[in-house]
Motif scaffolding. Structure first.
Motif, PDB file in Angstrom:
ATOM      1  N   LEU A 180      78.554  -2.958  40.376  1.00 10.17           N
ATOM      2  CA  LEU A 180      77.267  -2.488  39.531  1.00 10.17           C
ATOM      3  C   LEU A 180      77.414  -0.959  39.527  1.00 10.17           C
ATOM      4  CD1 LEU A 180      75.209  -2.890  37.620  1.00 10.17           C
ATOM      5  CD2 LEU A 180      73.783  -3.279  39.587  1.00 10.17           C
ATOM      6  N   PHE A 181      77.190  -0.499  40.704  1.00  9.18           N
ATOM      7  CA  PHE A 181      77.042   0.921  41.221  1.00  9.18           C
ATOM      8  C   PHE A 181      78.259   2.025  40.940  1.00  9.18           C
ATOM      9  CE2 PHE A 181      73.484  -1.213  43.307  1.00  9.18           C
ATOM     10  CZ  PHE A 181      72.557  -0.687  42.480  1.00  9.18           C
ATOM     11  N   ASP A 182      79.535   1.227  41.071  1.00 12.48           N
ATOM     12  CA  ASP A 182      80.696   1.941  41.003  1.00 12.48           C
ATOM     13  C   ASP A 182      80.912   2.155  39.185  1.00 12.48           C
ATOM     14  OD1 ASP A 182      82.679   1.460  43.418  1.00 12.48           O
ATOM     15  OD2 ASP A 182      81.603  -0.307  43.142  1.00 12.48           O
ATOM     16  N   ALA A 183      80.352   1.108  38.381  1.00 13.29           N
ATOM     17  CA  ALA A 183      80.329   1.514  36.981  1.00 13.29           C
ATOM     18  C   ALA A 183      79.072   2.474  36.607  1.00 13.29           C
ATOM     19  CB  ALA A 183      79.711   0.003  36.331  1.00 13.29           C
ATOM     20  N   CYS A 184      77.963   2.578  37.332  1.00  7.53           N
ATOM     21  CA  CYS A 184      76.970   3.684  37.221  1.00  7.53           C
ATOM     22  C   CYS A 184      77.889   4.983  37.396  1.00  7.53           C
ATOM     23  CB  CYS A 184      75.770   3.596  38.277  1.00  7.53           C
ATOM     24  SG  CYS A 184      74.999   1.865  37.865  1.00  7.53           S
ATOM     25  N   HIS A 185      78.392   4.992  38.633  1.00  2.19           N
ATOM     26  CA  HIS A 185      79.190   6.239  38.843  1.00  2.19           C
ATOM     27  C   HIS A 185      80.265   6.847  37.755  1.00  2.19           C
ATOM     28  CE1 HIS A 185      81.011   9.526  41.097  1.00  2.19           C
ATOM     29  NE2 HIS A 185      82.210   8.933  41.393  1.00  2.19           N
ATOM     30  N   LEU A 186      81.071   5.708  37.050  1.00  2.62           N
ATOM     31  CA  LEU A 186      81.919   6.211  36.117  1.00  2.62           C
ATOM     32  C   LEU A 186      81.053   6.591  34.732  1.00  2.62           C
ATOM     33  CD1 LEU A 186      84.678   5.995  34.927  1.00  2.62           C
ATOM     34  CD2 LEU A 186      84.011   3.541  34.359  1.00  2.62           C
ATOM     35  N   ALA A 187      79.900   5.783  34.518  1.00  2.00           N
ATOM     36  CA  ALA A 187      79.316   5.944  33.106  1.00  2.00           C
ATOM     37  C   ALA A 187      78.711   7.604  33.486  1.00  2.00           C
ATOM     38  CB  ALA A 187      78.107   5.206  33.233  1.00  2.00           C
ATOM     39  N   ASP A 188      78.294   8.109  34.599  1.00  2.00           N
ATOM     40  CA  ASP A 188      77.893   9.390  34.830  1.00  2.00           C
ATOM     41  C   ASP A 188      79.188  10.426  34.935  1.00  2.00           C
ATOM     42  OD1 ASP A 188      75.807  11.319  35.992  1.00  2.00           O
ATOM     43  OD2 ASP A 188      77.280  11.497  37.451  1.00  2.00           O
ATOM     44  N   GLN A 189      80.350   9.996  35.003  1.00  2.72           N
ATOM     45  CA  GLN A 189      81.383  10.916  35.136  1.00  2.72           C
ATOM     46  C   GLN A 189      81.800  11.370  33.439  1.00  2.72           C
ATOM     47  OE1 GLN A 189      84.179   9.282  38.021  1.00  2.72           O
ATOM     48  NE2 GLN A 189      83.858  10.812  39.045  1.00  2.72           N
ATOM     49  N   LEU A 190      81.577  10.187  32.839  1.00  2.00           N
ATOM     50  CA  LEU A 190      81.985   9.861  31.294  1.00  2.00           C
ATOM     51  C   LEU A 190      81.267  11.104  30.478  1.00  2.00           C
ATOM     52  CD1 LEU A 190      82.490   6.253  30.584  1.00  2.00           C
ATOM     53  CD2 LEU A 190      84.294   8.032  30.808  1.00  2.00           C
ATOM     54  N   LYS A 191      80.158  11.608  31.057  1.00  2.00           N
ATOM     55  CA  LYS A 191      79.275  12.646  30.303  1.00  2.00           C
ATOM     56  C   LYS A 191      80.082  13.755  30.193  1.00  2.00           C
ATOM     57  CE  LYS A 191      74.886  11.095  32.130  1.00  2.00           C
ATOM     58  NZ  LYS A 191      73.583  11.555  32.871  1.00  2.00           N
ATOM     59  N   SER A 192      81.178  14.114  30.809  1.00  2.80           N
ATOM     60  CA  SER A 192      81.834  15.402  30.760  1.00  2.80           C
ATOM     61  C   SER A 192      83.259  15.405  30.101  1.00  2.80           C
ATOM     62  CB  SER A 192      82.065  15.915  32.352  1.00  2.80           C
ATOM     63  OG  SER A 192      82.961  14.989  32.963  1.00  2.80           O
ATOM     64  N   VAL A 193      83.357  14.186  29.454  1.00  7.66           N
ATOM     65  CA  VAL A 193      84.551  13.968  28.699  1.00  7.66           C
ATOM     66  C   VAL A 193      84.319  13.827  27.019  1.00  7.66           C
ATOM     67  CG1 VAL A 193      85.975  13.076  30.723  1.00  7.66           C
ATOM     68  CG2 VAL A 193      84.840  11.745  29.207  1.00  7.66           C
ATOM     69  N   ASP A 194      85.402  13.949  26.486  1.00  5.85           N
ATOM     70  CA  ASP A 194      85.394  13.469  24.957  1.00  5.85           C
ATOM     71  C   ASP A 194      85.364  11.993  24.998  1.00  5.85           C
ATOM     72  OD1 ASP A 194      85.470  13.221  22.349  1.00  5.85           O
ATOM     73  OD2 ASP A 194      87.569  13.896  22.023  1.00  5.85           O
ATOM     74  N   THR A 195      83.992  11.409  25.161  1.00  7.80           N
ATOM     75  CA  THR A 195      83.752  10.226  25.772  1.00  7.80           C
ATOM     76  C   THR A 195      84.804   8.998  24.580  1.00  7.80           C
ATOM     77  OG1 THR A 195      81.894  10.848  26.166  1.00  7.80           O
ATOM     78  CG2 THR A 195      82.161   8.349  26.308  1.00  7.80           C
ATOM     79  N   TRP A 196      84.229   8.961  23.596  1.00  5.86           N
ATOM     80  CA  TRP A 196      84.661   7.638  22.745  1.00  5.86           C
ATOM     81  C   TRP A 196      86.105   7.593  22.202  1.00  5.86           C
ATOM     82  CZ3 TRP A 196      81.908   3.922  23.694  1.00  5.86           C
ATOM     83  CH2 TRP A 196      80.487   3.865  24.370  1.00  5.86           C
ATOM     84  N   ASP A 197      86.844   8.540  22.198  1.00  6.75           N
ATOM     85  CA  ASP A 197      88.266   8.730  21.485  1.00  6.75           C
ATOM     86  C   ASP A 197      88.831   8.060  22.709  1.00  6.75           C
ATOM     87  OD1 ASP A 197      90.515   9.372  19.975  1.00  6.75           O
ATOM     88  OD2 ASP A 197      90.941  10.609  21.722  1.00  6.75           O
ATOM     89  N   MET A 198      88.765   8.615  24.275  1.00  4.03           N
ATOM     90  CA  MET A 198      89.295   8.252  25.247  1.00  4.03           C
ATOM     91  C   MET A 198      88.899   6.672  25.644  1.00  4.03           C
ATOM     92  SD  MET A 198      88.956   7.966  28.865  1.00  4.03           S
ATOM     93  CE  MET A 198      87.642   8.774  29.152  1.00  4.03           C
ATOM     94  N   ILE A 199      87.659   6.357  25.690  1.00  4.71           N
ATOM     95  CA  ILE A 199      87.119   5.224  26.096  1.00  4.71           C
ATOM     96  C   ILE A 199      88.167   4.026  25.053  1.00  4.71           C
ATOM     97  CG2 ILE A 199      85.297   3.474  26.033  1.00  4.71           C
ATOM     98  CD1 ILE A 199      83.598   5.686  27.037  1.00  4.71           C
ATOM     99  N   SER A 200      87.969   4.349  23.679  1.00  6.53           N
ATOM    100  CA  SER A 200      88.745   3.409  22.953  1.00  6.53           C
ATOM    101  C   SER A 200      90.144   3.228  23.135  1.00  6.53           C
ATOM    102  CB  SER A 200      88.407   3.686  21.565  1.00  6.53           C
ATOM    103  OG  SER A 200      89.199   4.939  21.275  1.00  6.53           O
ATOM    104  N   LYS A 201      90.746   4.454  23.516  1.00  4.02           N
ATOM    105  CA  LYS A 201      92.210   4.214  23.973  1.00  4.02           C
ATOM    106  C   LYS A 201      92.464   3.393  25.260  1.00  4.02           C
ATOM    107  CE  LYS A 201      93.690   8.267  21.684  1.00  4.02           C
ATOM    108  NZ  LYS A 201      94.137   9.767  21.747  1.00  4.02           N
TER     109      LYS A 201
END
Length: 723
Positions: A643-664
Motif C-alpha cells: 500500500l505505502f509503496d504505491a503511495c510513494h510511487l504516486a508521489d513520484q509520478l507528480k514530477s513526470v509526464d504522467t499519463w503518456d508514460m503510465i499508459s505505455k
C-alpha cells in the motif's frame, strides 16, 4: 416415506402428475439452454453464466430422473395388471424425447473444458440411457400403434446423444492436439545412405554432400480475386478463417511455422490494417475456437451435418403428422397435449438450431468461397438470423481501494467470512466497462510501436522474454530512472503497486486534464489497471506465477486499518468542533442527492455517488502519507502489503509526464501477461465470455510475438554428389 405423510388423494394425484411435470420441466430446461447457451460466448454477465450453468447441470439430471420414473412406473403397472394399457403407452412414448433432451442443444456440449475430458463418462451414460429407453420401448410400446413413431424418435435421440459424446471426445485435450499435428516426417534412412556412400567410394568416386534448404510455402491469406466478396466484412471472415487455421496451434501449445508468422506480421503491420479490423479478425478467430471446444460445430460443419439436419427435421415432422392422424380416443387429453408439445418444441428447436448454424461464421466462410451459388442455397441463406455479437466488447473492472471502502464496516472484514467475501465480490462488485473504439486504437498503436522497437533491438524469437524489460527501458528513455525500483520486483507486485498509484493519480488529476490525448491515456490506464487487478484476484492462473492473491489480501487489510485509524482521528477532531458536526448534519439533511466532501480533500466537485466521493477522499488521504523512508523496510518480512509503496510511487509520478508514460507501462504489462499465459487458460476463458487478455495475446501473435514458434531453422535435404 415423505409421501406417506400426505393424504391418500394427494398421493394419487402426485403419482399421476409426476411424469407429466418432470417431462415439462425437462422441456423448459431444454428451451432455456438452447436460447441462452449461444449467448454465453458473447457476454460476461454473471446472470447469463449462472442460468447456463444451472440449466446445463439440471437438464441431464431431470431427463435421467424422468426416464427412471417412467421405467419404474411402467414396470409396476405391468407387474400388477400384466399388460400396459393405452393410457400408460402414451407416457412411455415420452421416453425417446427424454433421450433427445439428453443429447442437448447444438450450441452447448460442454460448460467448461473439464467436461470435455469426461467424455468417457458421457459415453457410459449414453449406453445406459439408450438401453433404458429401449427397455421402456420393448416393455410398453412393442406392437402398439406408437411403436414406429417411437422407433424413429429413438433413432434421432441416439444420433443427438452420440454426437454430444463424440464432440466431447474430439474437444478433449489429446485428440484435439493430435488433430492439429502435421503428419510425422520420416527422413532418409541413415544406413542406406551410408551404404551408398561406401559403394561410391569403393568405385573411385569423390563423394560430397549437398544440402538443399526447404522453406515451407506460406498460407494464402488473400481473398480469391474471382470470388472476391463485395463487402469488407466478408473479406474479414475469410482472412480470420485462414489465420485461424494457422494460429489455432498456439491454443494447444504447438509451434507455428515461422514463414506463416512472418506473413501474418506483415499483414497486421500494414497501413491498411486498422484497429477495428484487427480486433474483428481476432474476435472471429476466438469464436471459431469456442465452437470447436464447446459446441457441435466440429461435426455439423462437415458433410455429416447435412445428413443430420435432414434426419432431425424430417423425423419429428413425420411423427407429428402421423400422430395427428392417429385415433387418440383412448389417451387422456392432458397427455395428448403434452405429447403434441414435446413434438412441436423438438421441431422448433431443430429449426432454431439450423438457423443459428447457417448464420454462423463457418457457413459464411463456406458461402463466400463457393464459386457456384445455386438458387436453392441462396433461398436457404435468405433466412439467416441477424449476426449475433462475437464478444461482449466489455472489460471487467475491480478496484482494491473500492473494495477496502466496502469492507471497512462490513462483516466480510473478519477472516471467517473470507471465502464468502470472495463469492460476493465476484458476483456483485465486478464492474464492466465498454472497450471503446478510441481505446482500441490507442492500444493497437502501442502494440505496433513495441513490436517495431523489438525488431530494432532484439530478434522476435527472444522478444517475448524481454517484454517485461521493455517497461524498464521506457522509464529510462522518459528520464524516470527514479521509478526503476517499481519494476524491479515480482510481476504481481508490479500490478498492485501501479494499480493503486494509477488510481490515486487519476482522482488527483481528473479535474485538471485538458488535452484529449491525456484523457484517452488516463482512461486506458485505468481500464487496464483495474482489469489486471481483476485477473490477479479472481483468475491468477492467467498471470505469471506469484503470490498475488496473498499480497492483495495483505494490502487490503492494511488499507482498512489505515482508513480506520485516519477516520478515528478525524472523528476525534470533529468532536471538539461542534460547528463542523452541525454543518455536516445540515448538509446531509438538505442536500441528499449531492455527494460533496464534508470532511477533507482538495476536490470541491459534486460526485455521482457516495462511493465515488469516498474513493476520492481515500485517494486524498493516501496522497498525504509521507514516504521518505522505504515502506518495505518498515513493515517487516511477514507482511507482503504494498500500500505505502504505491503511495510513494504516486508521489513520484507528480514530477513526470504522467499519463503518456503510465499508459505505455500498463500496455507493456498487459502484453507481457498475455504472452506468458498458456493457451489452455485462453481456451478456458472463452467459456465465460472471453477476456481482453486473450484478444491481446492473439493480436500479438499476429504481430509476430508468438510462443512457441518454430525457429530452429528451415528443414534441409541432404544429397550425395559423386564426381
Amino acid at each position: 416415506m415423505r409421501l406417506l405423510l400426505l393424504p391418500e388423494n394427494s398421493r394419487e394425484l402426485w403419482k399421476e402428475w409426476e411424469p407429466r411435470l418432470l417431462v415439462l420441466l425437462s422441456l423448459v430446461l431444454q428451451l432455456t439452454l438452447a436460447s441462452q447457451g449461444s449467448k454465453r460466448k458473447s457476454t460476461a454477465k454473471n446472470r447469463v453464466q449462472f442460468v447456463v450453468w444451472t440449466t446445463y447441470l439440471l437438464a441431464d439430471y431431470i431427463a435421467t430422473l424422468t426416464l427412471g420414473v417412467l421405467s419404474h412406473r411402467l414396470a409396476n403397472i405391468k407387474e400388477t395388471k400384466g399388460i400396459i394399457d393405452p393410457k400408460s403407452q402414451i407416457t412411455a412414448f415420452w421416453a425417446p424425447f427424454l433421450l433427445l433432451h439428453l443429447g442437448g442443444p447444438d450450441t452447448v456440449t460442454a460448460y467448461a473444458l473439464a467436461d470435455n475430458e469426461l467424455w468417457q463418462r458421457q459415453l457410459g451414460r449414453l449406453c445406459v440411457q439408450v438401453g433404458l429407453t429401449c427397455y421402456i420401448y420393448s416393455m410398453a410400446l412393442s406392437g402398439s400403434t406408437l411403436s414406429m413413431l417411437a422407433a424413429g424418435m429413438i433413432l434421432m435421440g441416439f444420433i443427438k446423444y452420440a454426437e454430444r459424446a463424440l464432440c466431447l471426445f474430439l474437444a478433449s485435450k489429446r485428440p484435439l492436439r493430435n488433430s492439429m499435428l502435421p503428419r510425422p516426417y520420416v527422413g532418409p534412412i541413415y544406413p542406406r545412405k551410408m551404404e551408398q556412400f561406401t559403394l561410391k567410394n569403393e568405385e573411385g568416386f569423390r563423394v560430397g554432400i549437398d544440402e538443399v534448404t526447404q522453406f515451407p510455402a506460406p498460407e494464402d491469406l488473400s481473398v480469391n480475386s474471382d470470388q472476391a466478396p463485395e463487402k469488407e466484412k466478408d473479406k474479414t471472415v475469410v482472412k480470420a478463417y485462414e489465420l485461424f487455421k494457422i494460429f489455432k496451434l498456439l491454443f494447444m501449445g504447438l509451434t507455428v511455422n515461422f514463414v506463416d508468422l512472418d506473413v501474418s506480421r506483415r499483414m497486421f503491420m500494414g497501413r491498411d490494417m486498422v484497429s477495428a479490423k484487427a480486433y474483428k479478425i481476432v474476435e472471429i478467430e476466438l469464436g471459431f475456437m469456442y465452437d470447436l471446444l464447446f459446441t457441435k460445430a466440429p461435426l455439423l460443419n462437415r458433410a455429416w451435418g447435412i445428413v443430420r439436419w435432414v434426419i432431425s427435421l424430417s423425423v419429428p415432422c413425420a411423427v407429428l403428422v402421423f400422430f395427428s392422424l392417429q385415433d387418440k380416443k383412448d389417451y387422456p387429453k392432458v397427455d395428448i397435449c403434452v405429447t403434441f408439445l414435446l413434438i412441436s418444441v423438438a421441431i422448433l428447436l431443430e429449426i432454431y438450431s439450423l438457423l443459428l448454424a447457417i448464420s454462423s461464421d463457418w457457413v459464411s466462410h463456406w458461402w463466400i468461397e463457393r464459386s457456384g451459388r445455386s438458387t436453392i442455397l441462396s433461398a436457404i441463406l435468405f433466412f439467416r438470423l441477424r449476426p449475433s455479437r462475437r464478444w461482449s466488447n466489455s472489460v471487467a473492472q475491480f478496484s482494491l481501494l473500492r473494495s477496502s471502502i466496502r469492507n471497512r464496516k462490513g462483516i466480510f472484514r473478519h477472516l471467517r467470512f473470507a471465502q464468502l467475501h470472495e463469492v460476493v465480490e465476484k458476483n456483485f462488485y465486478i464492474d464492466y466497462k465498454k472497450f471503446e473504439r478510441n481505446i482500441k486504437e490507442l492500444m493497437f498503436r502501442r502494440m505496433k510501436e513495441m513490436v517495431i522497437h523489438l525488431e530494432g533491438n532484439v530478434q522476435l524469437k527472444s522478444g517475448l522474454g524481454s517484454l517485461k524489460l521493455e517497461a524498464r527501458e521506457l522509464l529510462m528513455k522518459s528520464n524516470c530512472d527514479h521509478l526503476m525500483w517499481s519494476m524491479d520486483m515480482d510481476f504481481d507486485q508490479n500490478v498492485l503497486i501501479w494499480h493503486i498509484a494509477t488510481e490515486i493519480r487519476y482522482h488527483e488529476d481528473s479535474g485538471r486534464m485538458q488535452w484529449s490525448e491525456d484523457i484517452s491515456n488516463s482512461k486506458m490506464s485505468m481500464l487496464v489497471s483495474q482489469y489486471m487487478l481483476y485477473l490477479l484476484v479472481f483468475y491468477p492462473s492467467m498471470l505469471p506465477t506469484g503470490i498475488g492473491v496473498v499480497r492483495y489480501e495483505d494490502t487490503l487489510v492494511e488499507a482498512q486499518k489505515f482508513f480506520d485509524d485516519e477516520l478515528e482521528m478525524l472523528s476525534n477532531d470533529e468532536g471538539r468542533n461542534i460547528s463542523s458536526v452541525v454543518t455536516k448534519w445540515a448538509h446531509r439533511l438538505f442536500k441528499k442527492k449531492a455527494h460533496v466532501h464534508t470532511r477533507f480533500g482538495g476536490c470541491i466537485e459534486e460526485h455521482e455517488s457516495k462511493a465515488s466521493r469516498d474513493l476520492c477522499e481515500v485517494c486524498w488521504l493516501l496522497l498525504q502519507v509521507r514516504t521518505r523512508l522505504p515502506a518495505w523496510k518498515m513493515r517487516g518480512a511477514k507482511s507482503t502489503s504494498v500500500l505505502f509503496d504505491a503511495c510513494h510511487l504516486a508521489d513520484q509520478l507528480k514530477s513526470v509526464d504522467t499519463w503518456d508514460m503510465i499508459s505505455k507501462v500498463w500496455v507493456r504489462m498487459l502484453i507481457y501477461a498475455a504472452c506468458q499465459c498458456k493457451g489452455y487458460e485462453h481456451c478456458e476463458s472463452l467459456s465465460r465470455g472471453g477476456e481482453l487478455l486473450s484478444h491481446v495475446w492473439l493480436l500479438m501473435a499476429h504481430l509476430g510475438i508468438a510462443q512457441p514458434v518454430q525457429t530452429s531453422g528451415a528443414p534441409c535435404i541432404t544429397k550425395l554428389i559423386a564426381e
